[in-house]
Design a protein around this motif. Structure first.
Motif, PDB file in Angstrom:
ATOM      1  N   LEU A 139       0.824  -1.211   0.000  1.00  0.00           N
ATOM      2  CA  LEU A 139       0.000   0.000   0.000  1.00  0.00           C
ATOM      3  C   LEU A 139       0.858   1.261   0.000  1.00  0.00           C
ATOM      4  O   LEU A 139       1.969   1.260   0.539  1.00  0.00           O
ATOM      5  N   HIS A 140       0.322   2.305  -0.563  1.00  0.00           N
ATOM      6  CA  HIS A 140       0.969   3.622  -0.500  1.00  0.00           C
ATOM      7  C   HIS A 140       1.145   4.013   0.963  1.00  0.00           C
ATOM      8  O   HIS A 140       2.176   4.547   1.356  1.00  0.00           O
ATOM      9  N   ARG A 141       0.117   3.711   1.763  1.00  0.00           N
ATOM     10  CA  ARG A 141       0.151   4.008   3.198  1.00  0.00           C
ATOM     11  C   ARG A 141      -0.736   3.001   3.919  1.00  0.00           C
ATOM     12  O   ARG A 141      -1.896   2.836   3.562  1.00  0.00           O
ATOM     13  N   GLN A 142      -0.207   2.317   4.913  1.00  0.00           N
ATOM     14  CA  GLN A 142      -0.998   1.420   5.748  1.00  0.00           C
ATOM     15  C   GLN A 142      -1.881   2.257   6.673  1.00  0.00           C
ATOM     16  O   GLN A 142      -1.568   3.418   6.952  1.00  0.00           O
ATOM     17  N   PHE A 143      -2.966   1.655   7.175  1.00  0.00           N
ATOM     18  CA  PHE A 143      -3.885   2.428   8.020  1.00  0.00           C
ATOM     19  C   PHE A 143      -4.734   1.533   8.912  1.00  0.00           C
ATOM     20  O   PHE A 143      -4.917   0.348   8.633  1.00  0.00           O
ATOM     21  N   ALA A 144      -5.252   2.136   9.982  1.00  0.00           N
ATOM     22  CA  ALA A 144      -6.190   1.460  10.877  1.00  0.00           C
ATOM     23  C   ALA A 144      -7.545   1.385  10.188  1.00  0.00           C
ATOM     24  O   ALA A 144      -7.978   2.331   9.538  1.00  0.00           O
ATOM     25  N   CYS A 145      -8.195   0.255  10.308  1.00  0.00           N
ATOM     26  CA  CYS A 145      -9.495   0.049   9.668  1.00  0.00           C
ATOM     27  C   CYS A 145     -10.609   0.184  10.702  1.00  0.00           C
ATOM     28  O   CYS A 145     -10.501  -0.311  11.823  1.00  0.00           O
ATOM     29  N   CYS A 146     -11.666   0.815  10.283  1.00  0.00           N
ATOM     30  CA  CYS A 146     -12.849   0.934  11.147  1.00  0.00           C
ATOM     31  C   CYS A 146     -14.094   0.591  10.334  1.00  0.00           C
ATOM     32  O   CYS A 146     -15.131   1.213  10.477  1.00  0.00           O
ATOM     33  N   CYS A 147     -13.973  -0.425   9.466  1.00  0.00           N
ATOM     34  CA  CYS A 147     -15.080  -0.779   8.572  1.00  0.00           C
ATOM     35  C   CYS A 147     -16.258  -1.390   9.314  1.00  0.00           C
ATOM     36  O   CYS A 147     -17.373  -1.371   8.821  1.00  0.00           O
ATOM     37  N   GLY A 148     -16.018  -1.962  10.488  1.00  0.00           N
ATOM     38  CA  GLY A 148     -17.104  -2.523  11.277  1.00  0.00           C
ATOM     39  C   GLY A 148     -17.500  -3.944  10.900  1.00  0.00           C
ATOM     40  O   GLY A 148     -18.416  -4.515  11.494  1.00  0.00           O
ATOM     41  N   ALA A 149     -16.837  -4.545   9.928  1.00  0.00           N
ATOM     42  CA  ALA A 149     -17.160  -5.918   9.522  1.00  0.00           C
ATOM     43  C   ALA A 149     -16.779  -6.898  10.617  1.00  0.00           C
ATOM     44  O   ALA A 149     -15.802  -6.689  11.340  1.00  0.00           O
ATOM     45  N   ALA A 150     -17.522  -7.980  10.723  1.00  0.00           N
ATOM     46  CA  ALA A 150     -17.193  -9.025  11.696  1.00  0.00           C
ATOM     47  C   ALA A 150     -15.811  -9.603  11.422  1.00  0.00           C
ATOM     48  O   ALA A 150     -15.142 -10.077  12.333  1.00  0.00           O
TER      49      ALA A 150
ATOM     50  N   CYS B  82     -13.237  -7.833  10.276  1.00  0.00           N
ATOM     51  CA  CYS B  82     -12.299  -6.712  10.165  1.00  0.00           C
ATOM     52  C   CYS B  82     -10.913  -7.123  10.665  1.00  0.00           C
ATOM     53  O   CYS B  82     -10.771  -7.711  11.733  1.00  0.00           O
ATOM     54  N   ARG B  83      -9.891  -6.787   9.864  1.00  0.00           N
ATOM     55  CA  ARG B  83      -8.504  -7.123  10.205  1.00  0.00           C
ATOM     56  C   ARG B  83      -7.835  -6.044  11.057  1.00  0.00           C
ATOM     57  O   ARG B  83      -6.679  -6.179  11.426  1.00  0.00           O
ATOM     58  N   SER B  84      -8.491  -4.949  11.305  1.00  0.00           N
ATOM     59  CA  SER B  84      -8.038  -3.858  12.176  1.00  0.00           C
ATOM     60  C   SER B  84      -6.936  -2.977  11.590  1.00  0.00           C
ATOM     61  O   SER B  84      -6.973  -1.781  11.750  1.00  0.00           O
ATOM     62  N   TRP B  85      -5.933  -3.562  10.977  1.00  0.00           N
ATOM     63  CA  TRP B  85      -4.847  -2.788  10.372  1.00  0.00           C
ATOM     64  C   TRP B  85      -4.693  -3.269   8.929  1.00  0.00           C
ATOM     65  O   TRP B  85      -4.530  -4.458   8.683  1.00  0.00           O
ATOM     66  N   ILE B  86      -4.732  -2.343   7.981  1.00  0.00           N
ATOM     67  CA  ILE B  86      -4.753  -2.713   6.573  1.00  0.00           C
ATOM     68  C   ILE B  86      -3.386  -2.468   5.943  1.00  0.00           C
ATOM     69  O   ILE B  86      -2.822  -1.386   6.050  1.00  0.00           O
ATOM     70  N   HIS B  87      -2.888  -3.516   5.297  1.00  0.00           N
ATOM     71  CA  HIS B  87      -1.606  -3.468   4.593  1.00  0.00           C
ATOM     72  C   HIS B  87      -1.744  -4.318   3.343  1.00  0.00           C
ATOM     73  O   HIS B  87      -2.730  -5.043   3.172  1.00  0.00           O
ATOM     74  N   GLY B  88      -0.777  -4.224   2.453  1.00  0.00           N
ATOM     75  CA  GLY B  88      -0.796  -4.998   1.222  1.00  0.00           C
ATOM     76  C   GLY B  88      -0.609  -6.482   1.483  1.00  0.00           C
ATOM     77  O   GLY B  88      -0.149  -6.886   2.555  1.00  0.00           O
ATOM     78  N   ARG B  89      -0.953  -7.286   0.501  1.00  0.00           N
ATOM     79  CA  ARG B  89      -0.904  -8.744   0.676  1.00  0.00           C
ATOM     80  C   ARG B  89       0.515  -9.295   0.783  1.00  0.00           C
ATOM     81  O   ARG B  89       0.712 -10.389   1.285  1.00  0.00           O
ATOM     82  N   ARG B  90       1.525  -8.543   0.338  1.00  0.00           N
ATOM     83  CA  ARG B  90       2.908  -9.034   0.397  1.00  0.00           C
ATOM     84  C   ARG B  90       3.759  -8.234   1.388  1.00  0.00           C
ATOM     85  O   ARG B  90       4.973  -8.236   1.313  1.00  0.00           O
ATOM     86  N   GLU B  91       3.103  -7.566   2.312  1.00  0.00           N
ATOM     87  CA  GLU B  91       3.830  -6.825   3.344  1.00  0.00           C
ATOM     88  C   GLU B  91       3.205  -7.129   4.697  1.00  0.00           C
ATOM     89  O   GLU B  91       2.087  -7.601   4.791  1.00  0.00           O
ATOM     90  N   ARG B  92       3.945  -6.858   5.715  1.00  0.00           N
ATOM     91  CA  ARG B  92       3.489  -7.034   7.091  1.00  0.00           C
ATOM     92  C   ARG B  92       3.150  -5.661   7.656  1.00  0.00           C
ATOM     93  O   ARG B  92       3.579  -4.638   7.107  1.00  0.00           O
ATOM     94  N   PRO B  93       2.421  -5.610   8.763  1.00  0.00           N
ATOM     95  CA  PRO B  93       2.175  -4.304   9.387  1.00  0.00           C
ATOM     96  C   PRO B  93       3.494  -3.595   9.671  1.00  0.00           C
ATOM     97  O   PRO B  93       4.464  -4.215  10.118  1.00  0.00           O
ATOM     98  N   ASN B  94       3.525  -2.294   9.395  1.00  0.00           N
ATOM     99  CA  ASN B  94       4.714  -1.500   9.688  1.00  0.00           C
ATOM    100  C   ASN B  94       4.778  -1.219  11.194  1.00  0.00           C
ATOM    101  O   ASN B  94       3.932  -1.709  11.961  1.00  0.00           O
TER     102      ASN B  94
ATOM    103  N   LEU C 138       2.062  -2.211  14.036  1.00  0.00           N
ATOM    104  CA  LEU C 138       2.341  -3.106  15.151  1.00  0.00           C
ATOM    105  C   LEU C 138       1.999  -2.444  16.480  1.00  0.00           C
ATOM    106  O   LEU C 138       1.399  -3.075  17.364  1.00  0.00           O
ATOM    107  N   ALA C 139       2.350  -1.173  16.627  1.00  0.00           N
ATOM    108  CA  ALA C 139       2.014  -0.440  17.859  1.00  0.00           C
ATOM    109  C   ALA C 139       0.512  -0.282  17.995  1.00  0.00           C
ATOM    110  O   ALA C 139      -0.043  -0.469  19.087  1.00  0.00           O
ATOM    111  N   TRP C 140      -0.168   0.048  16.903  1.00  0.00           N
ATOM    112  CA  TRP C 140      -1.627   0.232  16.937  1.00  0.00           C
ATOM    113  C   TRP C 140      -2.315  -1.081  17.316  1.00  0.00           C
ATOM    114  O   TRP C 140      -3.206  -1.105  18.160  1.00  0.00           O
ATOM    115  N   LEU C 141      -1.879  -2.179  16.687  1.00  0.00           N
ATOM    116  CA  LEU C 141      -2.483  -3.482  16.988  1.00  0.00           C
ATOM    117  C   LEU C 141      -2.227  -3.897  18.433  1.00  0.00           C
ATOM    118  O   LEU C 141      -3.123  -4.418  19.097  1.00  0.00           O
ATOM    119  N   ALA C 142      -1.007  -3.664  18.932  1.00  0.00           N
ATOM    120  CA  ALA C 142      -0.685  -4.017  20.316  1.00  0.00           C
ATOM    121  C   ALA C 142      -1.568  -3.236  21.287  1.00  0.00           C
ATOM    122  O   ALA C 142      -2.075  -3.787  22.267  1.00  0.00           O
TER     123      ALA C 142
END
Length: 155
Positions: free
Chosen positions: A117-128, A130-142, A146-150
């Motif tokens: 992604l151009h920029r990773q971000f926190a997700c608030c889509c509300g889906a059951a 929901c992955r919470s932090w959105i990143h590209g399929r070939r990258e890990r959370p930056n 990682l801090a946001w998820l923790a």
């Protein structure tokens, strides 16, 4: 001067009547809202734009080395972990995954097309789902992710 093929002009007029880029709210920014209903499996939009190797905020990945930007609507699609549409990057179409009602915001899962992604971000889509932090399929959370998820996993 060359003009667009007749089918392209007719399709553009239909798209102009079917979709709007709108400001959703302060946290989500711009998005695409539909003016009409679409059945599951229907082509919602056919798109074109500028193809290059550059990733930018509103570009979408076509293949491993190319992205498309400068599209009328596609670059403004909102992310959803349980999206109502998908992108066909071979046919350059946006396809409804389920029935879409008039006024609904169109969503795609960014990880379905983007390696990075151009920029990773926190997700608030509300889906059951929901992955919470959105990143590209070939990258890990930056580091920010990682801090946001923790922080949010601790709640």
């Amino acid at each position: 001067m060359t003009s667009a093929p007749e089918w392209a002009t007719a399709r553009q007029l239909q798209d102009d009547e079917a979709l709007d880029v709108v400001r959703l709210d302060d946290s989500r920014g711009l998005g695409v809202r539909t003016r009409q209903a679409f059945a599951a499996g229907a082509v919602v939009h056919r798109f074109a734009g500028v193809v290059s190797g550059d990733i930018c905020q509103h570009s979408l990945q076509i293949d491993a080395s190319r992205h498309i930007s400068g599209t009328r609507y596609i670059g403004y699609l909102s992310h959803g972990c349980d999206p109502n549409c998908r992108l066909d990057m071979v046919g350059f179409t946006l396809v409804a995954l389920r029935a879409v009602a008039p006024g609904e915001v169109l969503t795609v899962d960014y990880a379905d097309t983007e390696d990075r992604l151009h920029r990773q971000f926190a997700c608030c889509c509300g889906a059951a789902t929901c992955r919470s932090w959105i990143h590209g399929r070939r990258e890990r959370p930056n580091q920010e992710g990682l801090a946001w998820l923790a922080e949010h996993d601790a709640r």
